[in-house]
Design an enzyme around this catalytic site. Structure first.
Site, mmCIF file in Angstrom:
data_model
loop_
_atom_site.group_PDB
_atom_site.id
_atom_site.type_symbol
_atom_site.label_atom_id
_atom_site.label_comp_id
_atom_site.label_asym_id
_atom_site.label_seq_id
_atom_site.Cartn_x
_atom_site.Cartn_y
_atom_site.Cartn_z
ATOM 1 N N GLU A 161 5.720 -28.157 -9.623
ATOM 2 C CA GLU A 161 6.765 -28.094 -10.061
ATOM 3 C C GLU A 161 6.903 -28.296 -11.651
ATOM 4 O O GLU A 161 7.655 -27.724 -12.425
ATOM 5 C CB GLU A 161 7.976 -28.772 -9.186
ATOM 6 C CG GLU A 161 8.087 -28.403 -7.926
ATOM 7 C CD GLU A 161 9.065 -29.137 -7.103
ATOM 8 O OE1 GLU A 161 9.962 -28.485 -6.426
ATOM 9 O OE2 GLU A 161 8.885 -30.343 -7.075
ATOM 10 N N GLU A 172 6.203 -28.932 1.162
ATOM 11 C CA GLU A 172 7.277 -29.612 1.764
ATOM 12 C C GLU A 172 7.605 -29.443 2.973
ATOM 13 O O GLU A 172 8.235 -30.091 3.828
ATOM 14 C CB GLU A 172 8.450 -29.772 0.830
ATOM 15 C CG GLU A 172 8.111 -30.553 -0.554
ATOM 16 C CD GLU A 172 7.669 -29.799 -1.500
ATOM 17 O OE1 GLU A 172 7.318 -30.150 -2.643
ATOM 18 O OE2 GLU A 172 6.857 -28.653 -1.343
#
Length: 264
Positions: free
Chosen positions: A118, A138
Site C-alpha cells: 500500500e 488480508e
C-alpha cells in the site's frame, strides 16, 4: 550521507544527502521483516511533512532495511486494540508519499506485503529487485486491505487483476507485477541501489516546479471526467508559462545548452 532524527521515529530512519538532493526513509526493523507499527504509520506522515519543507531535498526514497523485505506488513495484534474509527483513518498516513509534492521512489526488495504494498502504490515510482514478492494477504485474516490497497491497486492494474490479488490473497512475483504495470522497473538485487541512484540523478535535472505541477495534475485528475482533467491540465500549462524555469528551458533549448532550473 547524514542521518537525521533517527531517535524520534518508531523503527524508521531518515537520511539526507545534500549532494544528490535526495532523502532516504528506511523502514528499519529487519528482525521482524520491517513490520510497520501503528505508530510507525503516523511517524511516516510526520517524516514526509518535514521533508516536504526541505528545499535542499528534491527526491524522496523509501526502502526497507536488509535484503529480505521492504516490509512484510503491519503488526497485526495492534489492530485488535484500536477502535473502528481509528482503523477507518489508516489510509491518511499511508497516503503521505502520494501527497508529497516531490517525486517519491519506492525501492523494493523481497517481501512487499500488506501495508508495504500500500505504501509502495502511494509512491510515484516503484523500482524493484527481481526477487520482490507482492501481496495483499488480508483475506487470510478475514479482512480486506485498509490503507488504500483496494483503491490504488484497482486504479493501477484494473479491477479484474485487483480482485485476483485481493480476493485470493495471491502472491505475485516481480516479473508479473512489471507486466501488469505495477512496477516501474525490475533489476537484479545487486543492481537495485544503482538503478535508484540513476533515477534520482535523472529526476533532479528537471524543473522542480514543473515536477510538482505535473504530479498534482496527474493525481488530481484520477477521479475526474476527461473534460475536467483537460481543464486542469490547461490551467496548469498556462500557469507554468509564467515561471522562470519555463523561460530558462526555452532559452537553453535554442541555445543548445543544459538548462539551469531554479524551481521558481
Amino acid at each position: 550521507m547524514t542521518e537525521i532524527n533517527t531517535q524520534k521515529w518508531d523503527h524508521i530512519q531518515v537520511e539526507r544527502d545534500e549532494e544528490t538532493q535526495a532523502a532516504t526513509i528506511i523502514l528499519d526493523r529487519p528482525e521482524k521483516m520491517n513490520a510497520l507499527s501503528y505508530q510507525g504509520r503516523a511517524h511516516l506522515k510526520e517524516i514526509f511533512f518535514e521533508l516536504n519543507k526541505d528545499e535542499k531535498i528534491r527526491v524522496i526514497v523509501i526502502k526497507g532495511a536488509g535484503e529480505k523485505a521492504f516490509t512484510a506488513g503491519g503488526t497485526i495484534q495492534e489492530f485488535m486494540e484500536r477502535s473502528p474509527e481509528e482503523l477507518s483513518l489508516l489510509h491518511e498516513n499511508v497516503a503521505a508519499p502520494e501527497l508529497s509534492p516531490k517525486p517519491v521512489i519506492a525501492q523494493l526488495q523481497g517481501y512487499t506485503f500488506g501495508v508495504g504494498l500500500e505504501i509502495a502504490m502511494a509512491c510515484d515510482f516503484r523500482v524493484a529487485a527481481d526477487n520482490t514478492r507482492m501481496a495483499l494477504p488480508e483475506m487470510n485474516l478475514g479482512m480486506i486491505p485498509g490503507s488504500g490497497g483496494t483503491q490504488r491497486i484497482a486504479k493501477i492494474v484494473g479491477v479484474g487483476r485487483a480482485k485476483d490479488m485481493i480476493m485470493r490473497a495471491r502472491h505475485i512475483k516481480a516479473q508479473e507485477a512489471f507486466q501488469w504495470g505495477l512496477l516501474t522497473e525490475i533489476v537484479p538485487p545487486e543492481e537495485l541501489e544503482n538503478k535508484v541512484d540513476d533515477l534520482i540523478e535523472e529526476l533532479v535535472k528537471f524543473s522542480p516546479v514543473a515536477q510538482r505541477v505535473a504530479k498534482r495534475v496527474l493525481n488530481s485528475s484520477q477521479d475526474t471526467p476527461l473534460s475536467s482533467g483537460l481543464e486542469l491540465e490547461g490551467y496548469a500549462y498556462g500557469l507554468l508559462r509564467s515561471t522562470h524555469d519555463f523561460k530558462e528551458g526555452v532559452d537553453a533549448f535554442y541555445g543548445k545548452r543544459k538548462p539551469e532550473f531554479k524551481g521558481c
